[in-house]
Enzyme design. Structure first.
Site, PDB file in Angstrom:
ATOM      1  N   LYS A 204       0.882  -1.327   0.056  1.00  0.00           N
ATOM      2  CA  LYS A 204      -0.225  -0.178  -0.150  1.00  0.00           C
ATOM      3  C   LYS A 204       0.996   1.181  -0.090  1.00  0.00           C
ATOM      4  O   LYS A 204       1.058   2.021   0.973  1.00  0.00           O
ATOM      5  CB  LYS A 204      -1.017  -0.005   1.333  1.00  0.00           C
TER       6      LYS A 204
HETATM    7  N1  PLP Z   1      -7.169  -2.794  -3.164  1.00  0.00           N
HETATM    8  C1  PLP Z   1      -6.707  -1.534  -3.060  1.00  0.00           C
HETATM    9  C2  PLP Z   1      -5.957  -1.047  -4.486  1.00  0.00           C
HETATM   10  C3  PLP Z   1      -6.941  -0.624  -2.035  1.00  0.00           C
HETATM   11  O1  PLP Z   1      -6.789   0.605  -1.891  1.00  0.00           O
HETATM   12  C4  PLP Z   1      -7.718  -1.025  -1.110  1.00  0.00           C
HETATM   13  C5  PLP Z   1      -8.219  -0.127   0.161  1.00  0.00           C
HETATM   14  O2  PLP Z   1      -7.534  -0.328   1.216  1.00  0.00           O
HETATM   15  C6  PLP Z   1      -7.983  -2.541  -1.003  1.00  0.00           C
HETATM   16  C7  PLP Z   1      -7.886  -3.245  -2.215  1.00  0.00           C
HETATM   17  C8  PLP Z   1      -9.125  -3.021  -0.022  1.00  0.00           C
HETATM   18  O3  PLP Z   1      -8.367  -3.186   1.230  1.00  0.00           O
HETATM   19  P1  PLP Z   1      -8.937  -3.250   2.939  1.00  0.00           P
HETATM   20  O4  PLP Z   1      -9.983  -4.344   2.469  1.00  0.00           O
HETATM   21  O5  PLP Z   1      -7.788  -3.754   3.556  1.00  0.00           O
HETATM   22  O6  PLP Z   1      -9.377  -1.675   2.824  1.00  0.00           O
HETATM   23  C1  COI Z   2      -9.292   2.345   1.713  1.00  0.00           C
HETATM   24  O1  COI Z   2     -10.064   1.763   1.369  1.00  0.00           O
HETATM   25  O2  COI Z   2      -8.780   2.457   2.838  1.00  0.00           O
HETATM   26  C2  COI Z   2      -8.407   2.950   0.627  1.00  0.00           C
HETATM   27  O3  COI Z   2      -7.435   3.294   0.973  1.00  0.00           O
HETATM   28  C3  COI Z   2      -9.052   3.064  -0.585  1.00  0.00           C
HETATM   29  C4  COI Z   2      -9.059   4.325  -1.105  1.00  0.00           C
HETATM   30  C5  COI Z   2     -10.088   4.290  -2.488  1.00  0.00           C
HETATM   31  C6  COI Z   2      -9.567   5.566  -0.192  1.00  0.00           C
END
Ligand code: PLP
Ligand code: COI
Length: 365
Positions: A204
């Site tokens: 990330k």
């Molecule tokens: N994929 C991307 C590119 C993201 O930015 C996010 C958000 O954080 C997710 C997937 C989903 O991750 P999570 O469920 O941990 O928020």
């Molecule tokens: C999240 O879901 O926390 C992300 O970082 C994704 C973004 C589109 C806000």
């Protein structure tokens, strides 16, 4: 010393916080990511010294030297998580240690030092404690927490920096998409990819999002809410959306999502949905899904529902798909029953309204 898990936070309350009346006005309709609380966390790191100077202080601009390494080589990572007002008036988070672990995995990929998981979680507690009045008390409202870390060393050589700043800011939010849980339309990019094997797709890091913006802008030009990326090698397999993972629901009750091959973000919502869907009796599969199959299965009716999931988006149905050669709908463009049931289960869990057999709910206050 670098035993950062024992760090004490110095609390310096904001001398001029937003008034209760102004805060209430901001919380009535916060949108996503445009309202911020009164405080922030900062912790500094230097090679040989470890983590030091942990603080909760008034949210303010961060002075930066123009030669700070992050401004040139983008050594930056972040996390996204939410604090919820629980049914009993307390405050909870969802699986914060999973975010702590992913933060360090992202850091390792970007050649950044690890932050002890305890320090990561403590930093969130300290910020939520001082800014707890900022958690919106409305359905679907939460306090979005954004921990991040960047190379603060003043140096233009290309190598891992030896000084970093870790910070956490908080933003009261409502739904990520303006339409709430109304199905969204996605644009499948044939021009841009997000992540190649061996690249940074599973981290990330800010750079992944910078690289997604032209594709996201193209999606918006085509009247879509989000971009879908295909794999960078064959341009056939569905990877994920710009900021969310993706799930497919079939007429035999099975549920599929692309596997973690290193090019997609290992979403914590994704992993939770896999567990919840299996628990609800669905056959769950982490397997490659081609865009050709997505189209064919939507046309035949075998594919019943598609949804996006992530911290910001929670679970959002995908009703329409556009690409350079055309468009098609899924489930007549309406939210599907499996999608909405999984969403309800997840939200009830996150808000302390359902049994929590996996101990995912983390009590803050
Ligand atoms: N994929 C991307 C590119 C993201 O930015 C996010 C958000 O954080 C997710 C997937 C989903 O991750 P999570 O469920 O941990 O928020
Ligand atoms: C999240 O879901 O926390 C992300 O970082 C994704 C973004 C589109 C806000």
């Amino acid at each position: 010393m670098s035993g950062g898990d024992k760090l004490d936070f110095e609390i310096r309350p904001n001398p001029a916080p937003v008034s209760a009346a102004d805060r209430a006005a901001l919380l009535a309709n916060p949108g996503f990511g445009r309202v911020f609380t009164d405080h922030m966390v900062t912790i500094r790191y230097a090679d040989g010294k470890g983590w030091y100077d942990a603080r909760v202080e008034a949210r303010a601009p961060i002075p930066m030297d123009p030669a700070s390494a992050v401004l040139h080589y983008a050594q930056e990572i972040f996390e996204g998580m939410k604090a919820y007002r629980a049914a009993d008036g307390g405050v909870t988070m969802f699986r914060p240690y999973a975010n702590a672990a992913r933060f360090n995995a992202s850091g390792a990929r970007m050649a950044m030092p690890p932050l002890p998981e305890e320090t990561f979680v403590n930093s969130l507690h300290r910020l939520i404690e001082v800014d707890r009045e900022w958690i919106p008390d409305v359905e679907d409202g939460s306090l979005y927490l954004r921990p991040f870390m960047f190379a603060s060393e003043v140096f233009l050589g290309v190598r891992p920096a030896n000084e970093y700043l870790y910070a956490v800011i908080a933003s009261p939010v409502g739904a990520y998409f303006a339409g709430g849980v109304k199905p969204v339309t996605v644009w499948v990019s044939s021009e841009y990819t997000r992540a190649a094997p061996g690249g940074t797709g599973a981290a990330k890091c800010g750079g992944n999002y910078a690289a997604s913006l032209a594709a996201q802008a193209e999606a918006l030009q085509h009247g879509c809410d989000q971009v879908v990326f295909l794999d960078a090698v064959e341009r056939r397999f569905v990877d994920e959306l710009g900021g969310m993972n993706v799930f497919f629901v079939y007429d035999d009750g099975s549920v599929a999502t692309p596997p973690l091959t290193g090019t997609i973000l290992p979403g914590i919502t994704r992993e939770s949905v896999l567990t919840l869907a299996a628990q609800a009796g669905h056959r769950v599969e982490e397997r490659p899904v081609t865009f050709a199959d997505w189209q064919a299965d939507a046309a035949s009716g075998r594919l019943r529902e598609v949804f996006a999931c992530g911290t910001a988006a929670v679970i959002t149905p995908i009703g329409r798909v556009r690409f350079s050669e055309g468009e098609f709908t899924i489930g007549g463009g309406e939210p599907g029953t499996v999608t909405m049931a999984l969403r309800q289960q997840l939200v009830d869990l996150q808000r302390g309204r359902a049994a929590d057999p996996h101990n995912w709910v983390h009590r803050v206050l």
